[in-house]
Design a protein around this motif. Structure first.
Motif, short mmCIF file in Angstrom:
data_model
loop_
_atom_site.label_atom_id
_atom_site.label_comp_id
_atom_site.label_asym_id
_atom_site.label_seq_id
_atom_site.Cartn_x
_atom_site.Cartn_y
_atom_site.Cartn_z
N LEU A 39 73.24 33.62 17.70
CA LEU A 39 73.14 32.72 18.86
C LEU A 39 74.06 33.25 19.95
CD1 LEU A 39 72.12 30.04 20.07
CD2 LEU A 39 74.04 28.90 18.93
N ILE A 40 73.49 33.60 21.10
CA ILE A 40 74.25 34.21 22.20
C ILE A 40 74.28 33.25 23.38
CG2 ILE A 40 74.40 36.19 23.77
CD1 ILE A 40 72.65 37.72 21.69
N PHE A 80 64.09 29.09 15.97
CA PHE A 80 65.35 29.77 15.66
C PHE A 80 66.02 29.15 14.44
CE2 PHE A 80 70.03 30.09 16.26
CZ PHE A 80 70.15 31.47 16.17
N SER A 81 65.98 27.83 14.33
CA SER A 81 66.69 27.13 13.26
C SER A 81 65.79 26.09 12.60
CB SER A 81 67.95 26.46 13.83
OG SER A 81 68.79 26.01 12.83
N ASN A 109 70.92 21.14 16.60
CA ASN A 109 71.28 21.63 15.27
C ASN A 109 70.79 23.07 15.12
OD1 ASN A 109 72.45 19.19 14.24
ND2 ASN A 109 70.37 18.37 14.08
N LEU A 110 71.71 24.01 15.02
CA LEU A 110 71.36 25.42 14.96
C LEU A 110 72.04 26.10 13.77
CD1 LEU A 110 71.72 26.12 18.79
CD2 LEU A 110 69.59 25.76 17.54
N ARG A 137 78.73 22.99 11.55
CA ARG A 137 78.56 21.56 11.33
C ARG A 137 77.92 21.34 9.97
NH1 ARG A 137 76.14 19.93 16.31
NH2 ARG A 137 75.35 18.00 15.45
N ILE A 138 77.80 20.09 9.58
CA ILE A 138 77.23 19.76 8.28
C ILE A 138 75.84 20.36 8.16
CG2 ILE A 138 76.37 17.85 6.86
CD1 ILE A 138 78.67 16.18 8.03
N GLY A 139 75.58 21.03 7.04
CA GLY A 139 74.32 21.71 6.84
C GLY A 139 74.46 23.22 6.94
#
Length: 425
Positions: A39-40, A80-81, A109-110, A137-139
């Motif tokens: 991720l940029i 992407f995610s 959320n990524l 983050r969570i996940g």
């Protein structure tokens, strides 16, 4: 002046090495990133387009860019995610490298990626924290999250002294970013003060602990339906006002947990005890109290269950009328900021400091949640700045429409009880 030559762009060359997992200038850890999602971030849409176009020429078509005005942002995020967004997208349709302006630094959320690159340094330092927070983050399944920051070329750095400016701003602002996050690895010692800074406002009971509750809930939901796929349809078929009962946690009182939607459309979670008083309004604390294993036995409903749910609805309605749907408890940053504006307006009524914009900003904060970056900044300012500076900052954000997350609210309606859970001894 002159024509820009991408083949002489050293930052672009280093970025290619990183995304291709090739060691560069002593950075052997780049080799860990081969075939990983990256991720940029850049401040500028033109830079995002430039990086996308140049990287696609040599590194494939699984590279995309997201920026303001791009109508496909939601689709790009899922490509992407997909895992962290509950999507099932074939590997050959996914994006491996996503380049973005700060349009993605909040609310996405990524976590399919654990590599964040700051191609340039934002002047709003909180953006660094938010950018890392998209994946940390969570996940997040990886043990480590990597954050890389590109600085200007040495000649430009000598002129603008960006490193020194950013370091000083970090220390002066006292932004709390967590003890294990290092954005500028060559200056970890200088940032130690920042990481270990503690402000009294961090003790807000119902505020910062609940920032990522939606992500936490989503992670639990994802794991649950992965273990038992049939749950997904069963839950979707449930009507509102359903309830369940379980044994209370040892350190908590008996009572009822209620999840409801107020008539203004705000979601609330309340913990009402058998003593007929509110025990907690913290979504995080209530969420933890609700936790159940698949084999947790269901107990018989207490005779007081529906009465306590009713009391919760009455309490939420009263608080919404008195404090506004999004202010929460009196200790939250949102409530403190709103009170600060009201006090300032009353104190300066009839003076040169009185403007209609102060009241208008207060009215907006009463109805809508502060943007995450704004809340973080105001949280720090409340401990270090004069009232005049805080109010000027808020009014400026209000006039530039960058103060609150404004969304359409229902004009009529009744409170809606979504579900409740009894906690029995």
């Amino acid at each position: 002046g002159g024509v820009w030559k991408p083949n002489e762009d050293k930052k672009l060359f280093a970025l290619r090495k990183l995304i291709n997992g090739q060691a560069y200038a002593g950075h052997t850890e780049f080799e860990k990133h081969k075939n990983k999602k990256v991720l940029i971030f850049t401040q500028f849409a033109d830079t995002a387009r430039y990086l996308r176009d140049e990287l696609q020429k040599s590194d494939g078509n699984d590279i995309a860019a997201a920026f303001g005005g791009n109508s496909d942002i939601g689709k790009l995020v899922e490509q992407f995610s997909p895992s962290s967004n509950g999507s099932k997208i074939p590997a050959d349709k996914q994006i491996r490298v996503l380049i973005s302006t700060d349009v993605l630094s909040e609310g996405q959320n990524l976590q399919d990626s654990n590599i964040v690159v700051n191609f340039d340094v934002p002047w709003a330092i909180i953006r660094l924290i938010q950018r890392a927070g998209r994946v940390d983050r969570i996940g997040q399944s990886d043990a480590n999250v990597y954050c890389y920051t590109f600085w200007p070329a040495d000649g430009v750095e000598k002129i603008i002294r960006l490193r020194e400016t950013v370091r000083n701003r970090l220390i002066q602002n006292g932004e709390v970013v967590g003890s294990d996050e290092v954005f500028f690895e060559d200056d970890a010692a200088a940032l130690d003060k920042v990481y270990n800074e503690v402000f009294g406002s961090l003790d807000d009971k119902f505020d910062e602990d609940d920032t990522d509750i939606a992500s936490k809930a989503y992670a639990v939901w994802t794991e649950a339906i992965k273990a038992r796929p049939e749950l997904e349809q069963q839950v979707k078929n449930l009507a509102n006002v359903v309830y369940s009962v379980k044994k209370k946690p040892e350190d908590k009182p008996a009572g009822v947990l209620t999840y409801l939607r107020t008539k203004m459309g705000h979601d609330r979670m309340l913990y009402y005890s058998v003593n007929k008083e509110i025990y907690s309004e913290s979504p995080s604390e209530i969420f933890d109290a609700m936790a159940c294993a698949f084999d947790t036995p269901a107990l018989t409903r207490s005779e007081m269950h529906h009465e306590l749910v009713s009391k919760s609805v009455e309490f939420a309605a009263q608080k919404e009328e008195e404090l506004g749907g999004v202010l929460g408890g009196s200790g939250t940053t949102q409530a403190k900021v709103w009170s600060k504006l009201k006090e300032f307006a009353e104190k300066n009524a009839g003076t040169v400091f009185e403007t209609p914009d102060i009241q208008a900003a207060a009215d907006l904060i009463f109805k809508f949640p502060l943007l995450t970056a704004v809340k973080s900044r105001l949280k720090q300012m409340m401990t270090t700045r004069r009232d005049e500076e805080i109010v000027d900052y808020i009014v400026d954000l209000y006039l530039n429409k960058h103060l609150c997350e404004v969304k359409e609210l229902p004009t009529t309606g009744d409170p809606l009880i979504l579900c409740s859970m009894g906690l029995e001894p």
